[in-house]
Motif scaffolding. Structure first.
Motif, short mmCIF file in Angstrom:
data_model
loop_
_atom_site.label_atom_id
_atom_site.label_comp_id
_atom_site.label_asym_id
_atom_site.label_seq_id
_atom_site.Cartn_x
_atom_site.Cartn_y
_atom_site.Cartn_z
N LEU A 183 0.85 -1.19 0.00
CA LEU A 183 0.00 0.00 0.00
C LEU A 183 0.88 1.24 0.00
O LEU A 183 1.87 1.31 0.74
CB LEU A 183 -0.89 0.03 1.24
N LYS A 229 3.67 -2.80 3.71
CA LYS A 229 2.77 -3.95 3.72
C LYS A 229 1.64 -3.78 4.73
O LYS A 229 0.58 -4.39 4.59
CB LYS A 229 3.55 -5.23 4.03
N SER A 230 1.87 -2.95 5.74
CA SER A 230 0.91 -2.81 6.83
C SER A 230 0.28 -1.43 6.83
O SER A 230 0.98 -0.42 6.70
CB SER A 230 1.63 -3.05 8.17
N PHE A 274 -1.80 0.77 -5.02
CA PHE A 274 -1.81 -0.66 -4.76
C PHE A 274 -0.70 -1.31 -5.57
O PHE A 274 -0.65 -1.15 -6.80
CB PHE A 274 -3.16 -1.27 -5.15
N GLN A 348 -6.82 -2.26 2.31
CA GLN A 348 -6.20 -3.58 2.34
C GLN A 348 -7.24 -4.68 2.41
O GLN A 348 -7.12 -5.72 1.73
CB GLN A 348 -5.25 -3.68 3.54
N THR A 352 -7.86 -7.59 -0.53
CA THR A 352 -7.74 -9.01 -0.21
C THR A 352 -8.99 -9.80 -0.57
O THR A 352 -8.91 -10.96 -0.97
CB THR A 352 -7.46 -9.17 1.30
#
Length: 428
Positions: A183, A229-230, A274, A348, A352
């Motif tokens: 992200l 990533k978080s 993204f 996120q 997913t």
């Protein structure tokens, strides 16, 4: 699983069927195939499992209806245009598979033209097609036409075929969650003089390049954190960048403001990137329903309505590469760290599980128009159903706490404050 291509006596349809290695027909098949590809205006028919470019989309896409659709979405559309600089973009479900032009365009012109083409096809509801865009020397690209049964040379048919095969597999096969999803973001802010209330150009304090900079107009500032990533890591990175912004301007009597449009004629955005995941129309549709709408419900209504006259409408996206795209519809959510974290967490979650999120009603032009008009009453009525779909996702329980501040603002009917210095909310 069998596939049939249905067309209306088109040589291009035959070429595409040959490239796909599937039968083609000009009338409704007696036995329903698993997958039906409609190439242009055909008889009413559906596949047993999947229909690409369904007849309902093609029938709704008359010249008059197209004019109405793109007027609602503020997409410049001139089907009688005579521009000499023209780009034809072939797209299959968010993938740009071929670009045709005889003109030399700058990188910026090409980027904007491709974005216009992508958004135009997405808004039409089609799965694939060719979009013709005029690229003026000055001003924004204009949509000239959309062809849902484009003229295909044998070479173009061979380019379309593998992309359509991949699309069919993706639609019919349960898709795993993207691996190594990244992200990123480049949210914008503006500077306001505390005493006079006037806008102060960002170029006075920041250069165009770097992790803190200003946009092409040199008026709007933006922070450009490294992808993470978080959601929490990305939020923390933005906090550190805002601290650097503060140190740069602390000696001056300035406010740092965000939102939709802190000053007239200057809309700002909270673009989300993204990475390691391809753009697909179902993904984009899920972002429009499950990210744009909740943020819309907490925006300042008056400025949000003004902002969407310029940009930030439904399906506003820019493709960077085959596994990297930028979602440009949201306003600048830098208002406070809680909403920033909730925005990334929601992004996120959608990335997913977008295959499991029903998203259809914004395709209706009458409903889409309510968003541009700022009609929050209508979308508050839709919100409980959208939230239930999110809560039913397998990993929702892991992010409930991070989403709660956004949910609470929606439940209480509160809007963010664009006049407040965001440094106060960030504790800077």
């Amino acid at each position: 699983m069998d596939t049939i291509l249905l067309h209306a006596h088109r040589r291009s349809g035959q070429r595409l069927a040959d490239a796909l290695g599937c039968p083609h027909m000009t009338s409704v098949p007696s036995e329903t195939p698993d997958t039906l590809i409609c190439f242009g205006r055909t008889a009413e028919a559906q596949g047993r499992l999947l229909t690409l470019n369904p007849v309902s989309v093609l029938q709704d896409f008359t010249q008059q209806q197209a004019l109405r659709l793109y007027r609602i979405h503020n997409v410049p559309f001139d089907h009688r245009g005579s521009d000499r600089r023209v780009l034809t973009v072939h797209i299959v479900d968010g993938r740009i598979i071929a670009v045709q032009t005889r003109n030399t365009l700058t990188a910026s012109e090409r980027k904007k033209a491709l974005g216009t083409a992508m958004r135009a096809l997405y808004l039409s509801g089609a799965d694939f097609g060719a979009v013709k865009v005029a690229v003026p020397v000055r001003g924004y690209p204009r949509l000239l036409s959309i062809h849902l049964a484009p003229n295909l040379t044998p070479r173009l048919a061979r380019i379309y075929a593998p992309a359509l095969r991949e699309l069919i597999v993706e639609r019919l096969t349960p898709s795993p969650a993207p691996e190594n999803l990244l992200l990123g973001a480049d949210p914008e802010f503006m500077l306001q003089h505390r005493r006079t209330g006037k806008m102060i150009a960002a170029r006075r304090h920041f250069t165009p390049q770097g992790s803190i900079g200003c946009d092409q107009r040199s008026v709007i500032g933006e922070v450009r954190p490294q992808p993470q990533k978080s959601p929490r890591e990305l939020t923390d990175t933005i906090r550190r960048l805002l601290l650097r912004v503060h140190r740069r301007i602390a000696r001056y009597p300035l406010r740092l403001v965000a939102g939709s449009q802190p000053f007239p004629q200057f809309p700002i955005g909270g673009h989300i990137h993204f990475g390691n995941v391809p753009l697909r129309f179902r993904f984009l549709r899920a972002l429009d329903h499950y990210l744009l709408i909740p943020l819309f419900l907490i925006e300042c209504t008056a400025t949000a309505k003004q902002r969407r006259r310029y940009y930030g409408g439904i399906g506003d996206v820019r493709v960077k590469s085959s596994i990297h795209f930028e979602y440009r519809s949201p306003a600048s959510w830098l208002i406070n760290p809680e909403i920033t974290l909730a925005t990334f967490t929601l992004a996120q979650l959608i990335a997913t599980h977008f295959h499991n999120l029903p998203a259809t009603f914004l395709h209706n032009p009458a409903i889409a128009r309510q968003l541009y008009l700022g009609n929050k009453t209508y979308f508050r009525e839709q919100w409980p159903g959208l939230r239930q779909s999110l809560e039913a996702l397998p990993s929702y329980s892991t992010c409930t706490a991070d989403l709660q501040p956004l949910w609470q603002m929606i439940d209480e009917g509160r809007e963010w404050d664009e006049k407040r210095d965001i440094r106060d909310a960030w504790g800077i």
